[in-house]
Design an enzyme around this catalytic site. Structure first.
Site, mmCIF file in Angstrom:
data_model
loop_
_atom_site.group_PDB
_atom_site.id
_atom_site.type_symbol
_atom_site.label_atom_id
_atom_site.label_comp_id
_atom_site.label_asym_id
_atom_site.label_seq_id
_atom_site.Cartn_x
_atom_site.Cartn_y
_atom_site.Cartn_z
ATOM 1 N N SER A 144 72.720 -14.716 -32.028
ATOM 2 C CA SER A 144 72.152 -13.779 -31.056
ATOM 3 C C SER A 144 70.908 -14.376 -30.428
ATOM 4 O O SER A 144 70.184 -15.169 -31.063
ATOM 5 C CB SER A 144 71.794 -12.457 -31.736
ATOM 6 O OG SER A 144 71.059 -11.621 -30.860
ATOM 7 N N TYR A 156 67.491 -7.699 -38.668
ATOM 8 C CA TYR A 156 68.652 -8.209 -37.941
ATOM 9 C C TYR A 156 68.351 -9.592 -37.362
ATOM 10 O O TYR A 156 69.168 -10.517 -37.484
ATOM 11 C CB TYR A 156 69.035 -7.239 -36.830
ATOM 12 C CG TYR A 156 70.151 -7.736 -35.942
ATOM 13 C CD1 TYR A 156 71.467 -7.728 -36.378
ATOM 14 C CD2 TYR A 156 69.883 -8.225 -34.664
ATOM 15 C CE1 TYR A 156 72.495 -8.192 -35.568
ATOM 16 C CE2 TYR A 156 70.904 -8.686 -33.848
ATOM 17 C CZ TYR A 156 72.209 -8.673 -34.302
ATOM 18 O OH TYR A 156 73.216 -9.137 -33.487
#
Length: 255
Positions: A144, A156
């Site tokens: 990501s 995350y």
């Protein structure tokens, strides 16, 4: 781009979003695709049916990730579907975000769950996959853009940073077998995880931060993964490709 006829692939988290796009694109290139899902059997069957309708080959594999025995469950179903074939391509896509897992409020349980699904599962899935993968195989990990731009959901982001390091180290150790390992790092993408993009103003705001003027669509990511899975990417390994349409390059040029 060279096709994938005769190849096999496992795509984790393939019942929706980016994973679905990856599975459909690999199948369109000729691969037999194992469509992994955690709980939504209906969604996985929809993906498999869509692939079959388009003339491709696929089968579903169920395994909840991040729990004891997850890898054993996954590979029992995978090996049954492969029916003695090797596994040529592994795409570690499955993952999730917990929007409450910020530095101020994250709990031990949230931390453990995020790392179990987003980091531990890809590691041990890859460990098992390497026993089925022939020399010259392909491993593609989905990371990501949060590894280089900041978000409040710190845990995350930490898991995706771990994936980037995992890819580089794995590329180094598996090079002797001709196995390439690369990372595809999407920008802001229209998926269930980013449901807030359904708001027109939010989507416009992301578009205004992106050189190409819009958020990504899952197919934009699936196409990049298909390239790394192909023979055309045979001399690329240990790399991270930012697939983000030019996110945060600077203020949009006004003409």
């Amino acid at each position: 781009m060279s096709g994938l006829t005769g190849k096999t692939a496992l795509v984790t988290g393939a019942s929706r979003g980016i994973g679905r796009s990856i599975a459909e694109r690999l199948a369109a290139e000729g691969a037999l695709v194992a469509v992994h899902y955690g709980s939504n059997e209906g969604a996985a069957k929809d993906v498999v049916n869509a692939i079959h309708t388009a003339g491709g080959r696929a089968f579903p594999v169920r395994a909840e990730l991040g729990v004891d025995g997850d890898v054993d469950t996954l590979f029992t179903g995978l090996e049954e579907g492969l029916a003695g074939r090797p596994l040529d391509i592994l795409v570690n896509n499955a993952g999730f975000i917990d929007y409450d897992a910020t530095v101020d409020s994250v709990t031990h349980q949230q931390f453990e769950r995020l790392f179990a699904v987003n980091v531990r599962a890809p590691l041990f899935i890859t460990q098992r996959a390497l026993t089925l993968m022939p020399d010259g195989g392909r491993i593609i990990n989905i990371s990501s853009g949060v590894t280089w731009f900041a978000i409040p959901e710190i845990v995350y982001a930490m898991t995706k940073g771990a994936i980037n390091v995992f890819s580089r180290s794995l590329a180094h150790t598996q090079g002797v077998r001709g196995i390439t390992v690369n990372t595809v790092s999407p920008g802001v993408t229209e998926t269930d995880m980013n449901g807030w993009l359904s708001d027109r103003d939010a989507a416009k705001a992301i578009g205004d931060l992106t050189a190409l003027g819009r958020p990504a669509k899952p197919a934009d990511i699936g196409d990049a993964v298909a390239f790394f899975a192909s023979e055309d990417a045979r001399w690329i390994s240990g790399q991270t490709l930012e697939v983000n349409g030019g996110l945060f390059l600077g203020p949009r040029v006004q003409r």
